[in-house]
Design a protein around this motif. Structure first.
Motif, PDB file in Angstrom:
ATOM      1  N   HIS A 138       4.336 -30.488  64.147  1.00 20.69           N
ATOM      2  CA  HIS A 138       4.173 -29.449  63.313  1.00 20.69           C
ATOM      3  C   HIS A 138       4.776 -29.844  61.655  1.00 20.69           C
ATOM      4  N   CYS A 147       7.806 -29.347  69.322  1.00 18.15           N
ATOM      5  CA  CYS A 147       9.267 -29.518  68.835  1.00 18.15           C
ATOM      6  C   CYS A 147      10.425 -28.365  69.085  1.00 18.15           C
ATOM      7  N   ASP A 182      11.841 -27.110  66.755  1.00 20.88           N
ATOM      8  CA  ASP A 182      12.197 -26.371  65.599  1.00 20.88           C
ATOM      9  C   ASP A 182      11.832 -24.851  65.798  1.00 20.88           C
ATOM     10  N   CYS A 190       8.622 -31.536  59.796  1.00 17.62           N
ATOM     11  CA  CYS A 190       9.402 -31.695  61.031  1.00 17.62           C
ATOM     12  C   CYS A 190      10.462 -32.702  60.758  1.00 17.62           C
ATOM     13  N   GLY A 191      11.872 -31.981  60.996  1.00 19.49           N
ATOM     14  CA  GLY A 191      13.001 -32.735  60.663  1.00 19.49           C
ATOM     15  C   GLY A 191      12.980 -34.071  61.378  1.00 19.49           C
TER      16      GLY A 191
HETATM   17 ZN   LIG Z   1      10.171 -30.791  64.299  1.00 18.23          ZN
END
Ligand SMILES: [Zn+2]
Length: 228
Positions: free
Chosen positions: A98, A39, A41, A101-102
């Motif tokens: 992860h 990701c 992130d 996670c948004g």
């Molecule tokens: Zn994420």
């Protein structure tokens, strides 16, 4: 931006001189052993988590560690996979989700990205995972459903990965290993998808065979049987 310039200055003064020979060697080519899809992130730092040197990981990052299925979409992640598998001949591909996670939260609550059409469209590639979780146990709530979705998304993206022709060809020959992991930010732990067991298990050192998502190499098996 000053933070980055100060950090670069520190790298030039403290890190670069100690690794001068490595950078000299890397200046003319790369030979990474693993492609790492994760990701975007900011809390996920593969090189820090795995203590790797420059030149070891070929990293591709996007919102939700997604791999679109073959034929639907050609973009950066698909081009990166093709290059990693065919040109760099990496030995492993890891898809790593992860905790917290948004992107996965947005899959659960699409109304949160209703005003972000590009994100909403991209996250359609996680629809299979959302559907699997919803059909499995609609009563799951809060953290449990997010954890379950994050794992199912990794499994779904592994399935998509196997549709890429370059990946499918090498898996059939048994020359590529694929892995699906979820990194827990708070506890510093990783759970890995074990295709044989059909579930995620802790990723621990010195466990043999390690949990992985690699299918049986059909063509290598056919060759072995023909020679037997
Ligand atoms: Zn994420």
């Amino acid at each position: 931006m000053e933070r980055l310039i100060e950090g670069f200055d520190q790298f030039r003064r403290e890190v670069f001189p100690q690794q001068r020979e490595l950078f000299k060697k890397l200046a003319h080519g790369q030979n990474p052993h693993t492609m790492f899809i994760t990701c975007a992130d900011s809390r996920v730092m593969p090189e820090m988590i795995f203590s790797t040197q420059p030149g070891e990981l070929f990293v591709s990052r996007n919102v939700g560690n997604i791999v679109p299925p073959y034929g639907q979409f050609v973009g950066g992640v698909i081009a990166a996979i093709e290059y990693a598998v065919q040109a760099l001949e990496v030995q492993n591909i890891v898809i790593c989700g992860h905790s917290d996670c948004g992107a996965m939260k947005a899959v659960l609550h699409p109304e949160h990205v209703a005003d972000k059409p590009a994100v909403a469209t991209w996250l359609h590639h996680a629809e299979t995972a959302r559907h699997v979780v919803a059909q499995h146990d609609p009563e799951l709530c809060g953290h449990d459903v997010l954890k379950c979705l994050t794992e199912e998304n990794v499994v779904a993206q592994l399935d998509h990965l196997r549709t890429q022709p370059a990946v499918a060809a090498r898996l059939a020959r048994g020359t590529l290993r694929i892995h699906g992991w979820v990194y827990d930010i708070e506890h510093g732990e990783i759970r890995a998808f074990d295709a044989k067991l059909g579930k995620f298990v802790p990723l621990l050192p010195n466990v043999c065979p390690m949990p992985e998502a690699t299918p049986r190499p059909r063509l290598a098996q056919a060759v072995a049987e023909a020679l037997a």
